[in-house]
Write a protein that holds these residues in place. Structure first.
Motif, PDB file in Angstrom:
ATOM      1  N   GLY A 184       0.825  -1.199   0.000  1.00 25.63           N
ATOM      2  CA  GLY A 184       0.000   0.000   0.000  1.00 25.63           C
ATOM      3  C   GLY A 184       0.857   1.246   0.000  1.00 25.63           C
ATOM      4  O   GLY A 184       1.690   1.455  -0.888  1.00 25.63           O
ATOM      5  N   ASP A 185       0.700   2.080   1.036  1.00 24.31           N
ATOM      6  CA  ASP A 185       1.491   3.314   1.113  1.00 24.31           C
ATOM      7  C   ASP A 185       2.610   3.231   2.149  1.00 24.31           C
ATOM      8  O   ASP A 185       3.030   4.247   2.688  1.00 24.31           O
ATOM      9  CB  ASP A 185       0.587   4.516   1.392  1.00 24.31           C
ATOM     10  N   VAL A 186       3.095   2.019   2.383  1.00 27.45           N
ATOM     11  CA  VAL A 186       4.203   1.816   3.323  1.00 27.45           C
ATOM     12  C   VAL A 186       5.320   1.049   2.638  1.00 27.45           C
ATOM     13  O   VAL A 186       5.080   0.035   1.976  1.00 27.45           O
ATOM     14  CB  VAL A 186       3.742   1.067   4.585  1.00 27.45           C
ATOM     15  N   LEU A 187       6.545   1.544   2.786  1.00 25.40           N
ATOM     16  CA  LEU A 187       7.722   0.832   2.292  1.00 25.40           C
ATOM     17  C   LEU A 187       8.125  -0.210   3.328  1.00 25.40           C
ATOM     18  O   LEU A 187       8.376   0.122   4.490  1.00 25.40           O
ATOM     19  CB  LEU A 187       8.868   1.820   2.071  1.00 25.40           C
ATOM     20  N   LEU A 188       8.186  -1.463   2.926  1.00 23.59           N
ATOM     21  CA  LEU A 188       8.567  -2.523   3.845  1.00 23.59           C
ATOM     22  C   LEU A 188      10.074  -2.748   3.874  1.00 23.59           C
ATOM     23  O   LEU A 188      10.643  -3.018   4.939  1.00 23.59           O
ATOM     24  CB  LEU A 188       7.868  -3.833   3.466  1.00 23.59           C
ATOM     25  N   ALA A 189      10.729  -2.626   2.726  1.00 23.04           N
ATOM     26  CA  ALA A 189      12.168  -2.838   2.669  1.00 23.04           C
ATOM     27  C   ALA A 189      12.729  -2.268   1.381  1.00 23.04           C
ATOM     28  O   ALA A 189      12.094  -2.335   0.326  1.00 23.04           O
ATOM     29  CB  ALA A 189      12.502  -4.329   2.758  1.00 23.04           C
ATOM     30  N   ALA A 190      13.937  -1.700   1.489  1.00 25.06           N
ATOM     31  CA  ALA A 190      14.689  -1.181   0.350  1.00 25.06           C
ATOM     32  C   ALA A 190      16.133  -1.027   0.802  1.00 25.06           C
ATOM     33  O   ALA A 190      16.404  -0.949   2.008  1.00 25.06           O
ATOM     34  CB  ALA A 190      14.128   0.159  -0.124  1.00 25.06           C
ATOM     35  N   PRO A 191      17.079  -0.998  -0.123  1.00 25.92           N
ATOM     36  CA  PRO A 191      18.476  -0.853   0.275  1.00 25.92           C
ATOM     37  C   PRO A 191      18.699   0.403   1.117  1.00 25.92           C
ATOM     38  O   PRO A 191      18.315   1.502   0.726  1.00 25.92           O
ATOM     39  CB  PRO A 191      19.216  -0.759  -1.063  1.00 25.92           C
ATOM     40  N   GLY A 192      19.279   0.236   2.291  1.00 21.82           N
ATOM     41  CA  GLY A 192      19.582   1.364   3.164  1.00 21.82           C
ATOM     42  C   GLY A 192      18.423   1.868   3.989  1.00 21.82           C
ATOM     43  O   GLY A 192      18.575   2.832   4.738  1.00 21.82           O
ATOM     44  N   ILE A 193      17.244   1.228   3.878  1.00 17.94           N
ATOM     45  CA  ILE A 193      16.055   1.673   4.606  1.00 17.94           C
ATOM     46  C   ILE A 193      15.395   0.475   5.271  1.00 17.94           C
ATOM     47  O   ILE A 193      15.189  -0.562   4.632  1.00 17.94           O
ATOM     48  CB  ILE A 193      15.036   2.353   3.684  1.00 17.94           C
ATOM     49  N   GLU A 194      15.038   0.618   6.546  1.00 19.14           N
ATOM     50  CA  GLU A 194      14.317  -0.423   7.265  1.00 19.14           C
ATOM     51  C   GLU A 194      13.100   0.183   7.956  1.00 19.14           C
ATOM     52  O   GLU A 194      13.181   1.277   8.523  1.00 19.14           O
ATOM     53  CB  GLU A 194      15.219  -1.092   8.300  1.00 19.14           C
ATOM     54  N   LEU A 195      11.997  -0.528   7.903  1.00 18.85           N
ATOM     55  CA  LEU A 195      10.800  -0.140   8.634  1.00 18.85           C
ATOM     56  C   LEU A 195      10.942  -0.669  10.061  1.00 18.85           C
ATOM     57  O   LEU A 195      10.832  -1.864  10.303  1.00 18.85           O
ATOM     58  CB  LEU A 195       9.555  -0.700   7.958  1.00 18.85           C
ATOM     59  N   GLU A 196      11.177   0.218  11.007  1.00 16.20           N
ATOM     60  CA  GLU A 196      11.428  -0.176  12.387  1.00 16.20           C
ATOM     61  C   GLU A 196      10.147  -0.288  13.208  1.00 16.20           C
ATOM     62  O   GLU A 196      10.068  -1.080  14.146  1.00 16.20           O
ATOM     63  CB  GLU A 196      12.364   0.834  13.066  1.00 16.20           C
ATOM     64  N   GLN A 197       9.148   0.512  12.865  1.00 18.11           N
ATOM     65  CA  GLN A 197       7.923   0.536  13.661  1.00 18.11           C
ATOM     66  C   GLN A 197       6.768   0.962  12.780  1.00 18.11           C
ATOM     67  O   GLN A 197       6.899   1.873  11.964  1.00 18.11           O
ATOM     68  CB  GLN A 197       8.072   1.526  14.831  1.00 18.11           C
ATOM     69  N   LEU A 198       5.629   0.282  12.921  1.00 16.79           N
ATOM     70  CA  LEU A 198       4.426   0.641  12.183  1.00 16.79           C
ATOM     71  C   LEU A 198       3.259   0.558  13.153  1.00 16.79           C
ATOM     72  O   LEU A 198       2.930  -0.510  13.661  1.00 16.79           O
ATOM     73  CB  LEU A 198       4.204  -0.295  10.993  1.00 16.79           C
ATOM     74  N   GLU A 199       2.641   1.698  13.428  1.00 17.47           N
ATOM     75  CA  GLU A 199       1.603   1.769  14.451  1.00 17.47           C
ATOM     76  C   GLU A 199       0.231   1.352  13.941  1.00 17.47           C
ATOM     77  O   GLU A 199      -0.606   0.901  14.717  1.00 17.47           O
ATOM     78  CB  GLU A 199       1.546   3.186  15.028  1.00 17.47           C
ATOM     79  N   THR A 200      -0.021   1.514  12.651  1.00 18.75           N
ATOM     80  CA  THR A 200      -1.294   1.109  12.055  1.00 18.75           C
ATOM     81  C   THR A 200      -1.006   0.440  10.716  1.00 18.75           C
ATOM     82  O   THR A 200       0.015   0.706  10.083  1.00 18.75           O
ATOM     83  CB  THR A 200      -2.225   2.312  11.836  1.00 18.75           C
TER      84      THR A 200
END
Length: 213
Positions: A184-200
């Protein structure tokens, strides 16, 4: 309204580079993403405010980083003004225009926005021109990328099925490729980027206005 926190790190040695605390939502004009950015030591560094129209085009962008500022949007192509907070009168501000499709930068917002703009079907591929603002001075560079939606997968979650899209993104100038996972409108993973917390949970899509009720 998804909100949470991304972390950034060097893709070569995993050195922490900072984080971004974000929220995003659909609305009457399209989709909006806002965030505050912080250094690796936790000091405030800047912000991003990106609004897309109903066709996922960049209606308005306000980007700040270490005193530098970009204000831009869609106007006969892409237009922007780059300035610095130490120049309040704008005497040394610089304007730019480019026949490009979208903006790009470090924030995950730009990857989400680009994917939504393309609206590819699985197996579909295209190329596009982007104006990339690079840290730390938000210098604008025009780049060409190739995007391929390699696959979509359904993952079971506590809040229901989650559709995850896997894109292969190629820099057509250097030949470098990367894999980007979006839900959707959330990036889950990409080089150099991590999703650390998702509240909703992620919104299922960002195309079109918010649904009534």
């Amino acid at each position: 309204m998804p909100s949470g926190r991304y972390s950034f790190h060097d893709t070569h040695d995993d050195t922490p580079l900072g984080e971004e605390r974000f929220s995003c939502a659909r609305g009457p004009s399209g989709w909006r993403y806002t965030a505050q950015t912080f250094s690796a030591s936790g000091e405030p560094e800047g912000s991003i405010d990106l609004t897309l129209d109903l066709h996922s085009r960049p209606l308005r962008l306000e980007l700040r980083h270490r005193g530098w500022q970009i204000r831009g949007g869609l106007l006969d192509g892409l237009s922007w003004v780059r300035s610095h907070q130490d120049d309040p009168t704008g005497e040394h501000a610089r304007e730019g225009t480019e026949r490009a499709h979208a903006f790009m930068g470090r924030s995950p917002a730009f990857l989400v926005a680009t994917a939504r703009l393309l609206r590819l079907q699985p197996g579909g591929a295209t190329r596009l021109r982007l104006v990339h603002f690079t840290d730390p001075v938000l210098a604008p560079h025009t780049i060409d990328q190739g995007w391929t939606l390699e696959a979509t997968d359904i993952h079971a979650t506590d809040s229901g099925p989650l559709l995850v899209e896997r894109y292969r993104v190629a820099d057509l100038g250097t030949g470098e490729e990367s894999i980007v996972h979006l839900a959707g409108d959330v990036l889950l993973a990409a080089p150099g980027i991590e999703l650390e917390q998702l509240e909703t949970p992620p919104s299922k899509a960002v195309d079109g206005p918010a649904e009534a009720g």
